[in-house]
Design a protein around this motif. Structure first.
Motif, PDB file in Angstrom:
ATOM      1  N   UNK A   1      -5.063   1.238  18.346  1.00 47.50           N
ATOM      2  CA  UNK A   1      -4.701   1.597  16.976  1.00 47.50           C
ATOM      3  C   UNK A   1      -4.240   0.338  16.240  1.00 47.50           C
ATOM      4  N   UNK A   2      -4.968  -0.030  15.166  1.00 45.98           N
ATOM      5  CA  UNK A   2      -4.557  -1.242  14.462  1.00 45.98           C
ATOM      6  C   UNK A   2      -3.399  -0.956  13.504  1.00 45.98           C
ATOM      7  N   UNK A   3      -2.757  -2.027  13.076  1.00 45.97           N
ATOM      8  CA  UNK A   3      -1.535  -1.887  12.285  1.00 45.97           C
ATOM      9  C   UNK A   3      -1.809  -1.259  10.927  1.00 45.97           C
ATOM     10  N   UNK A   4      -2.961  -1.573  10.318  1.00 47.96           N
ATOM     11  CA  UNK A   4      -3.272  -0.965   9.023  1.00 47.96           C
ATOM     12  C   UNK A   4      -3.346   0.549   9.124  1.00 47.96           C
ATOM     13  N   UNK A   5      -3.915   1.032  10.213  1.00 45.18           N
ATOM     14  CA  UNK A   5      -4.021   2.486  10.400  1.00 45.18           C
ATOM     15  C   UNK A   5      -2.637   3.106  10.563  1.00 45.18           C
ATOM     16  N   UNK A   6      -1.788   2.457  11.342  1.00 44.53           N
ATOM     17  CA  UNK A   6      -0.421   2.955  11.520  1.00 44.53           C
ATOM     18  C   UNK A   6       0.322   2.939  10.185  1.00 44.53           C
ATOM     19  N   UNK A   7       0.160   1.844   9.431  1.00 50.35           N
ATOM     20  CA  UNK A   7       0.806   1.752   8.108  1.00 50.35           C
ATOM     21  C   UNK A   7       0.305   2.860   7.188  1.00 50.35           C
ATOM     22  N   UNK A   8      -0.990   3.176   7.285  1.00 42.64           N
ATOM     23  CA  UNK A   8      -1.556   4.244   6.454  1.00 42.64           C
ATOM     24  C   UNK A   8      -0.902   5.587   6.799  1.00 42.64           C
ATOM     25  N   UNK A 201       4.502   3.276  -8.008  1.00 46.82           N
ATOM     26  CA  UNK A 201       3.296   2.545  -8.364  1.00 46.82           C
ATOM     27  C   UNK A 201       3.531   1.049  -8.511  1.00 46.82           C
ATOM     28  N   UNK A 202       4.713   0.656  -8.970  1.00 45.32           N
ATOM     29  CA  UNK A 202       4.973  -0.761  -9.216  1.00 45.32           C
ATOM     30  C   UNK A 202       5.557  -1.499  -8.021  1.00 45.32           C
ATOM     31  N   UNK A 203       5.794  -0.797  -6.924  1.00 43.63           N
ATOM     32  CA  UNK A 203       6.343  -1.445  -5.738  1.00 43.63           C
ATOM     33  C   UNK A 203       5.212  -2.077  -4.938  1.00 43.63           C
ATOM     34  N   UNK A 204       5.263  -3.382  -4.756  1.00 39.15           N
ATOM     35  CA  UNK A 204       4.159  -4.097  -4.114  1.00 39.15           C
ATOM     36  C   UNK A 204       3.949  -3.681  -2.663  1.00 39.15           C
ATOM     37  N   UNK A 205       4.960  -3.082  -2.041  1.00 32.27           N
ATOM     38  CA  UNK A 205       4.825  -2.643  -0.652  1.00 32.27           C
ATOM     39  C   UNK A 205       4.199  -1.262  -0.521  1.00 32.27           C
ATOM     40  N   UNK A 206       4.062  -0.556  -1.618  1.00 32.64           N
ATOM     41  CA  UNK A 206       3.506   0.790  -1.579  1.00 32.64           C
ATOM     42  C   UNK A 206       2.077   0.753  -1.047  1.00 32.64           C
ATOM     43  N   UNK A 207       1.686   1.702  -0.197  1.00 31.25           N
ATOM     44  CA  UNK A 207       0.388   1.616   0.489  1.00 31.25           C
ATOM     45  C   UNK A 207      -0.830   1.579  -0.419  1.00 31.25           C
ATOM     46  N   UNK A 208      -0.738   2.166  -1.619  1.00 32.77           N
ATOM     47  CA  UNK A 208      -1.924   2.194  -2.478  1.00 32.77           C
ATOM     48  C   UNK A 208      -2.328   0.802  -2.964  1.00 32.77           C
TER      49      UNK A 208
END
Length: 232
Positions: A1-8, A201-208
């Motif tokens: 499981x890669x980190x992007x998937x876990x972050x998603x 929406x304006x938080x740079x850490x938000x997944x979108x």
């Protein structure tokens, strides 16, 4: 499981992170509040054990607040304007106010309605349950994976998923005004966009900002420790 998937997967609780960001909430850590050693879930959720946490999560994912509006969101795009009017007229005055909400918000959240309100809150519970050692990270990720299948089925983007949560939040906040329909109507029609833009929406850490909505949902094997629970 890669980190992007876990972050998603953890990103499914992003609206709850935005709500608690000033308290140290994280978008990507297995622990909702990484600096905390224990989170009191008893006061607000009546959760104080593995058993009460899993019972809450497995029930609320599909049977939380969303069912009160789900059929209306399902019917709205399937009926002509005149048939929707007829459908509305069959309901009580209280239900008519909720139908107004569905009509005004459908373009934002689609047929998913407010399901993400339940999904994100249960993500919050899962990650705090991991902190409290009520469940393991492996168990939490498997449940997130099952939520992810539901989320991608019902929503077309991070934005529609977020909108479902915000509309659900407004719905939940308005429940105390059920007896006064005018106040209820005003509460339900309040715009969520200012909160959305400022807190999520304006938080740079938000997944979108860095993860696409449509990713391949990797099938995860159900942990042996959850086999006693007939839920998937």
């Amino acid at each position: 499981m890669n980190q992007d998937y876990i972050d998603w997967l953890y990103g499914l609780s992003a609206p709850m992170v935005a709500l608690n960001k000033e308290c140290g909430a994280s978008y990507t850590s297995p622990f909702f509040f990484p600096e905390d050693k224990y989170t009191d879930l008893k006061k607000d959720w009546d959760i104080d054990s593995r058993e009460t946490l899993l019972a809450m999560v497995f029930n609320m994912i599909d049977n939380g607040h969303a069912p009160a509006l789900s059929n209306h969101y399902f019917m709205y795009p399937r009926l002509s304007a005149i048939d929707w009017l007829k459908y509305t007229e069959k309901h009580t005055n209280y239900q008519k106010v909720l139908l107004e909400l569905v009509e005004k918000s459908y373009l934002e959240c689609g047929v998913g309605g407010i399901r993400s309100w339940d999904y994100a809150r249960m993500g919050y519970i899962l990650r705090n349950g991991t902190t409290n050692k009520f469940i393991t990270e492996q168990e939490a990720l498997w449940i997130f994976y099952r939520i992810a299948l539901r989320a991608q089925y019902y929503y077309s983007s991070w934005q529609s998923y977020y909108s479902g949560w915000f509309i659900g939040y407004q719905y939940w906040k308005s429940l105390s005004n059920k007896e006064n329909l005018e106040i209820l109507r005003c509460e339900l029609c309040r715009s969520s966009q200012v909160w959305t833009m400022n807190k999520l929406y304006n938080n740079e850490d938000s997944p979108h900002h860095h993860l696409p909505w449509y990713i391949e949902i990797e099938e995860l094997e159900k942990p042996e420790s959850l086999m006693e629970y007939d839920w998937s």
